[in-house]
Scaffold this motif. Sequence first.
Motif, mmCIF file in Angstrom:
data_model
loop_
_atom_site.group_PDB
_atom_site.id
_atom_site.type_symbol
_atom_site.label_atom_id
_atom_site.label_comp_id
_atom_site.label_asym_id
_atom_site.label_seq_id
_atom_site.Cartn_x
_atom_site.Cartn_y
_atom_site.Cartn_z
ATOM 1 N N ARG A 135 31.990 6.932 87.733
ATOM 2 C CA ARG A 135 31.184 7.072 86.532
ATOM 3 C C ARG A 135 30.156 8.194 86.628
ATOM 4 O O ARG A 135 29.302 8.334 85.757
ATOM 5 N N GLY A 136 30.250 9.007 87.666
ATOM 6 C CA GLY A 136 29.480 10.237 87.679
ATOM 7 C C GLY A 136 30.028 11.186 86.622
ATOM 8 O O GLY A 136 31.175 11.072 86.196
ATOM 9 N N ARG A 137 29.190 12.118 86.194
ATOM 10 C CA ARG A 137 29.612 13.106 85.196
ATOM 11 C C ARG A 137 29.334 14.488 85.775
ATOM 12 O O ARG A 137 28.175 14.877 85.907
ATOM 13 N N GLU A 179 25.812 7.718 87.750
ATOM 14 C CA GLU A 179 25.990 6.614 86.824
ATOM 15 C C GLU A 179 24.660 6.076 86.322
ATOM 16 O O GLU A 179 24.533 5.684 85.153
ATOM 17 N N ASP A 180 23.637 6.075 87.176
ATOM 18 C CA ASP A 180 22.336 5.531 86.786
ATOM 19 C C ASP A 180 21.480 6.521 86.014
ATOM 20 O O ASP A 180 20.319 6.240 85.690
ATOM 21 N N GLY A 181 22.042 7.708 85.715
ATOM 22 C CA GLY A 181 21.315 8.715 84.953
ATOM 23 C C GLY A 181 20.561 9.717 85.793
ATOM 24 O O GLY A 181 19.948 10.646 85.251
ATOM 25 N N THR A 182 20.597 9.566 87.103
ATOM 26 C CA THR A 182 19.921 10.511 87.990
ATOM 27 C C THR A 182 20.687 11.830 88.045
ATOM 28 O O THR A 182 21.899 11.841 88.262
#
Length: 362
Positions: free
Chosen positions: A104-106, A161-164
């Motif tokens: 789920r990394g982008r 994934e956590d927005g970091t």
Amino acid sequence: MTSPRSPRTPRTEHLVLPGVLTDNEAAETVRGILAVQREDGAIPWFRGHHLDPWDHVEAAMALDAADEHEAAGRAYDWLARHQNPDGSWYAAYADGDFADVTDRGRETNFVAYVAVGVWHHYLATGDDTFLERMWPVVHAAIEFVLSLQQPGGQIGWRRDEDGTDTTDALLTGSSSIYHALRCALAVAEQREEPQPGWELAAGALRHAIRRHPERFLDKDRYSMDWYYPVLGGALTGTEARSRLTESWDRFVVPDLGVRCVVPNPWVTGGESAELALALWAVGESDHALEILQSIQHLRDPASGLYWTGYVFEDRAIWPRELTTWTAGSLLLAVAALGGHEATCQVFSGSRLPRGLDPDCCV
């Protein structure tokens, strides 16, 4: 379920290259990619493995180079249907199933590459309806990518994934993004929707690539960091040719291909084909042909696809993977050498804006 094979023989006259592909072999390679593509348009590495957005686009571009425009269009429709609200895609989907995300990394270079594919498809088809449909997709993707651009011009490589945000930048990824930005600007120009912010971003990014290696993580052992500033168009002319010459003996293994990473005794088909494309872009077609001829030992006659790599000290294929993106990168390199107009325009930069002069940046 795999998609049905093409109902006609792929158009491959510009994919014939001495010592690389015959007409029948080119058609087999195209059919090999089509056989992996899912009915919903997704193109995973191979069935049972994952899809990542960059390699999905690379395979779709190869299909367009073979005049398989309907199949390529379905690949872009898959991206349009499954784009995240922030303009991104995830890094990996199991077997191309959008509901089964395995990473789920982008990753910014993965997200940006849609612009290269969309522009290539438009040049190959002249389909204004397609461009209109995909323009919001490209716009959102580029806006996501530029949200991770750093003050020095380089692009942070990933949002977790956590927005970091991972603000460290990769030279290969940023070079690919530079190419994508120029393609996105070409789409915007065709749409008559100017994007001056993108022009500024492209100029700052090129300046960082050309003049500030310290702004990128040190991945000097990887061949992609060697040739990608040339392949992405940030380096051109004498500057590009000098870069390719200076590390040639370090990465190129005669008659076998290009090392993925030194000093490992491992040559890979994808890196070799991309180097060939970079060589073609700077006018070194003879060397490009030699590289493509050197990796035909990776071809699988049964499927027409190519093994990912070869460990030459052990004389062993490794890993045992026949990947769509390896075949796709080879087809694109052959298409450029064969004069396929859309492919030549996209990778020569002949119809791509550069943004602002990077040397005006500090």
